[in-house]
Design an enzyme around this catalytic site. Structure first.
Site, PDB file in Angstrom:
ATOM      1  N   ASP A 156      69.583  63.999  17.446  1.00 47.44           N
ATOM      2  CA  ASP A 156      70.367  62.765  17.383  1.00 47.44           C
ATOM      3  C   ASP A 156      69.406  61.589  17.240  1.00 47.44           C
ATOM      4  O   ASP A 156      68.531  61.386  18.090  1.00 47.44           O
ATOM      5  CB  ASP A 156      71.202  62.626  18.661  1.00 47.44           C
ATOM      6  N   ASP A 216      73.388  60.582  11.309  1.00 49.24           N
ATOM      7  CA  ASP A 216      72.334  60.525  12.323  1.00 49.24           C
ATOM      8  C   ASP A 216      72.419  61.629  13.376  1.00 49.24           C
ATOM      9  O   ASP A 216      71.787  61.542  14.414  1.00 49.24           O
ATOM     10  CB  ASP A 216      72.354  59.162  13.024  1.00 49.24           C
ATOM     11  N   GLU A 217      73.160  62.693  13.094  1.00 46.61           N
ATOM     12  CA  GLU A 217      73.355  63.746  14.090  1.00 46.61           C
ATOM     13  C   GLU A 217      73.451  65.099  13.394  1.00 46.61           C
ATOM     14  O   GLU A 217      74.230  65.264  12.455  1.00 46.61           O
ATOM     15  CB  GLU A 217      74.643  63.462  14.873  1.00 46.61           C
TER      16      GLU A 217
END
Length: 421
Positions: free
Chosen positions: A33, A127-128
């Site tokens: 993350d 973003d993960e």
């Protein structure tokens, strides 16, 4: 490793440090993350702002926070919060407008790093990401925790941002661990300590526990994951339903059978727009529905999928939000069909009240090669041929090259937000 803001008291033994490395045997699943991703990307070219509260948000009167760095979060600022609220919480924060296109570019670079390490990569958002490194450890000559540290080092060196990594034997635990690793750290949950890690946590830590489910569980006197694990399944079923009860009972026992899925077909594609001022003018609203339908249809065609269900989302001035949906006789990727359905749904849903937000979504997606159902309804103009030709023109000459005539009338200048789910 930065602030230990995500790590509960008593959980320091799970954090990787130069002096301590938890046993990562069998922990082949990683959840990576990015830390305050959008803000971090912007701060790469503004190093003088790194230690100041920074908020990424649009400039409109109803814009929302896209991201806030950790100094801003200390004042209670969170993503998706109204920018006006964020400004009241942290009046001295520096506000930066989003740089469209930049975040996707950085995300693709980060994903490329992951795919160099393992082909089993499942992006959940820009973003993960989940990774399964089990089959790559021998080639990399590394343990899972060492792969996590390698990822952190490369992301920082190649892209100038930081990330946090959770390492565990199952996806659910890896995701919890990455949250505890924030910011800029690694947390490993040894397989044999999974329940010791999980059971003291509050019930809100379980995937799928929202406010309503949490309230139902609390009425049973359940406040921790351990209590959910110990609760008789029939009792849970009566409180939250069969499917949810079985899901939560399995997670509370540390069981999560899901593997990393490398390619996940979009379940739906949609776009929405928040007006700068509340609107009730029907012509303007229908024009906005056409704009949204055009964008959704173009995305469907670009992904070579069609959908059978058209839905709209309407948020009124008092923030009351409703959705309405209609299933078509056959799947479509044609804006005119989507628009006409959306207009009909809006007519059913709205009685002239002022509207704050409109959204259009197409669901039930299947490949464009799926056979269409035959129909004996009147023949429609070949709108799809025209829209495909417009796609080609836009790809060559820009998005504004060809537009429906009705969209040349004055309308909201702010482009709608869109994306798959």
């Amino acid at each position: 490793m930065g602030r230990n803001s995500g790590l509960p008291a008593g959980y320091e033994r799970f954090r990787v440090s130069p002096a301590h490395a938890p046993d990562d045997s069998g922990c082949g699943l990683l959840h990576v993350d990015m830390d305050a991703f959008f803000a971090a990307v912007e701060l790469r070219t503004r190093p003088e702002l790194v230690d100041k509260p920074v908020i990424v948000a649009g400039g409109g009167p109803r814009s929302v926070v896209t991201s806030a760095n950790y100094p801003a979060r200390e004042y209670g600022v969170r993503a998706a919060m109204q920018a006006a609220v964020a400004r009241r919480l942290c009046p001295h924060a520096v506000f930066i407008p989003p740089t469209h296109g930049l975040y996707g570019e950085v995300s693709r670079g980060v994903m490329a790093i992951f795919r160099e390490l393992t082909p089993l990569v499942e992006p959940m958002s820009l973003d993960e990401t989940f990774l399964d490194v089990s089959g790559a450890l021998r080639r990399l000559r590394a343990t899972p925790a060492q792969v996590a540290e390698l990822i952190r080092e490369r992301v920082r060196a190649e892209h100038g941002i930081t990330c946090s990594v959770g390492v565990a034997g199952v996806k659910f635990i890896a995701k919890l661990a990455s949250g505890m690793a924030k910011p800029d750290g690694v947390v490993v949950v040894p397989v044999e300590q999974t329940l010791a890690f999980l059971h003291p946590l509050p019930i809100s830590a379980l995937w799928g526990v929202g406010a309503r489910t949490e309230e139902s569980l609390r009425r049973l006197g359940l406040t921790t994951v351990a209590e959910v694990a110990a609760a008789p399944l029939p009792r849970l079923r009566r409180a939250v339903g069969n499917a949810v009860a079985e899901h939560l009972h399995a997670l509370a026992g540390g069981h999560d059978e899901r593997g990393v899925v490398t390619e996940s077909q979009d379940k739906s594609i949609g776009a929405e727009h928040t007006f700068d001022t509340d609107q009730r003018d029907r012509a303007l609203l229908e024009r906005e529905l056409l704009r949204l339908s055009e964008r959704v249809a173009a995305s469907l065609r670009a992904k070579q999928v069609r959908g059978r269900t058209v839905s709209i989302k309407v948020r009124f001035a008092d923030f009351r939000t409703i959705t309405r949906a209609r299933t078509l006789a056959s799947a479509t990727d044609v804006a005119r069909v989507i628009h006409s359905t959306a207009v009909a749904l809006l007519a059913e849903a709205s009685s002239g009240a002022e509207i704050r937000l409109l959204g259009v979504r197409v669901e039930g997606l299947a490949g464009a090669g799926t056979p269409e159902q035959l129909t004996f309804e009147r023949a429609e103009p070949r709108w799809r041929d025209a829209e495909v030709a417009a796609d080609v023109a836009r790809s060559k000459f820009g998005a504004a090259a060809i537009r429906p005539a009705s969209l040349l009338s004055p309308g909201p200048a702010e482009p709608p937000r869109q994306g798959p789910t």
